[in-house]
Design an enzyme around this catalytic site. Structure first.
Site, PDB file in Angstrom:
ATOM      1  N   PRO A 147       0.816  -1.219   0.000  1.00 16.73           N
ATOM      2  CG  PRO A 147      -0.290  -1.222   2.063  1.00 16.73           C
ATOM      3  CD  PRO A 147       0.602  -2.029   1.193  1.00 16.73           C
ATOM      4  CD  GLU A 160      -0.394  -5.900  10.776  1.00 17.18           C
ATOM      5  OE1 GLU A 160      -0.621  -4.689  10.720  1.00 17.18           O
ATOM      6  OE2 GLU A 160      -1.264  -6.770  10.597  1.00 17.18           O
ATOM      7  NE  ARG A 212      -7.680  -4.369 -21.479  1.00 17.45           N
ATOM      8  CZ  ARG A 212      -8.704  -4.831 -22.167  1.00 17.45           C
ATOM      9  NH1 ARG A 212      -9.188  -6.026 -21.897  1.00 17.45           N
ATOM     10  NH2 ARG A 212      -9.244  -4.105 -23.112  1.00 17.45           N
ATOM     11  CG  ASP A 268      -8.871  -0.899 -23.345  1.00 21.87           C
ATOM     12  OD1 ASP A 268      -9.859  -1.337 -23.962  1.00 21.87           O
ATOM     13  OD2 ASP A 268      -8.004  -1.616 -22.836  1.00 21.87           O
TER      14      ASP A 268
END
Ligand code: 6GU
Length: 204
Positions: A89, A116, A154, A169
Site C-alpha cells: 500500500p 503487517e 491486454r 480502452d
C-alpha cells in the site's frame, strides 16, 4: 512475457490463471506465469516466514531471509533476472501509464506481501519497484498482483483478438476518460430504448 508470482498463497491464483483470456494467452505461449511459494525458502523446521516486530506492536512482519532467498532463486531461473515489483500500500500508484511501462518488460517478478508488512531490509537489499493499486488496505498483495497481470497482458501483442482490441480502452487515449455508452439487443427493455443514432449503421 513472463510473470513470476512470489507469494505465501499460490492457490489464490489458480482460478484466475484458468480464466479465459489469460488461459488462452498461456496456451498460445504469449504469456507465461510461474508460481513460487515463499514458504519453500523458509529454513527452520517450522517453515516460519513471519515473526513479531522488534519494538512491539500488532501483527507479524515478513522475515528477510526467506523473501531474499526466494527472489534470488527465482531471478536465477531463466535467461534474464526480470523487473522486481513489490506490491504494497506504500508503493507508487498504479495507473495506465505504469501499466504501459510494465508491458514493455520481458519478465516481471511480482512479490506479494501479507501480514503487517515486509522487514525493511527487504527493500534495502532488493530495491524493488513498489506499486500500490490504490489508497486502501488489502490483506495482501495477491489481488493487486492479479490486477497488474490483468491490465498488462491486454497490452501484450496478440493477446487480445481484434474484437477486444485495447486501442479503444477508456484510459489509453488522452483526454478520453470513458468509452462511449454501448448497447446490444434488445432495442428496447422496460421502456429504455437504444439511442436512435446507434441504429442507423453509420459508424461515425
Ligand atoms: Cl499492492 N497491497 C496491499 N496489501 N494493500 C494495498 C495494495 C497492495 N494496494 C492498495 N492497497
Amino acid at each position: 512475457m513472463r510473470f513470476d508470482l512470489l507469494t505465501l498463497f499460490p492457490e489464490m491464483f489458480e482460478g484466475y490463471l484458468g480464466q479465459s483470456l489469460l488461459k488462452r494467452a498461456i496456451k498460445r505461449d504469449l504469456v507465461e506465469v510461474m508460481l513460487h511459494n515463499i514458504r519453500d525458502w523458509a529454513e527452520n523446521k517450522h517453515k516460519k516466514v513471519d515473526d513479531r516486530p522488534f519494538g512491539g506492536g500488532p501483527g507479524m512482519v515478513l522475515k528477510v531471509e526467506p523473501v531474499i532467498e526466494c527472489v534470488e532463486a527465482v531471478r536465477g531461473d531463466g535467461p534474464r533476472p526480470g523487473h522486481l515489483v513489490m506490491l504494497t500500500p506504500q508503493g507508487r500508484p498504479l495507473n495506465q501509464a505504469v501499466v504501459e511501462e510494465l508491458a514493455q518488460r520481458e519478465r516481471i517478478l511480482l512479490l506479494c506481501g501479507r501480514y503487517e508488512g515486509f522487514d525493511e531490509r527487504i527493500r534495502e537489499i532488493l530495491e524493488p519497484d513498489e506499486i500500490s493499486i490504490g489508497d486502501f488496505v488489502l490483506n495482501g498483495g495477491e489481488v493487486a498482483a492479479m490486477v497488474i497481470i490483468d491490465s498488462v497482458i491486454r497490452l501484450v501483442p496478440d493477446v487480445l483478438g481484434d474484437e477486444e482490441s485495447s486501442g479503444d480502452d477508456s484510459f489509453s487515449q488522452p483526454g478520453r476518460l470513458l468509452e462511449f455508452a454501448q448497447y446490444t439487443r434488445p432495442r428496447e427493455y422496460r421502456g429504455l430504448e437504444v439511442p436512435a443514432v446507434l441504429l442507423g449503421g453509420n459508424h461515425e
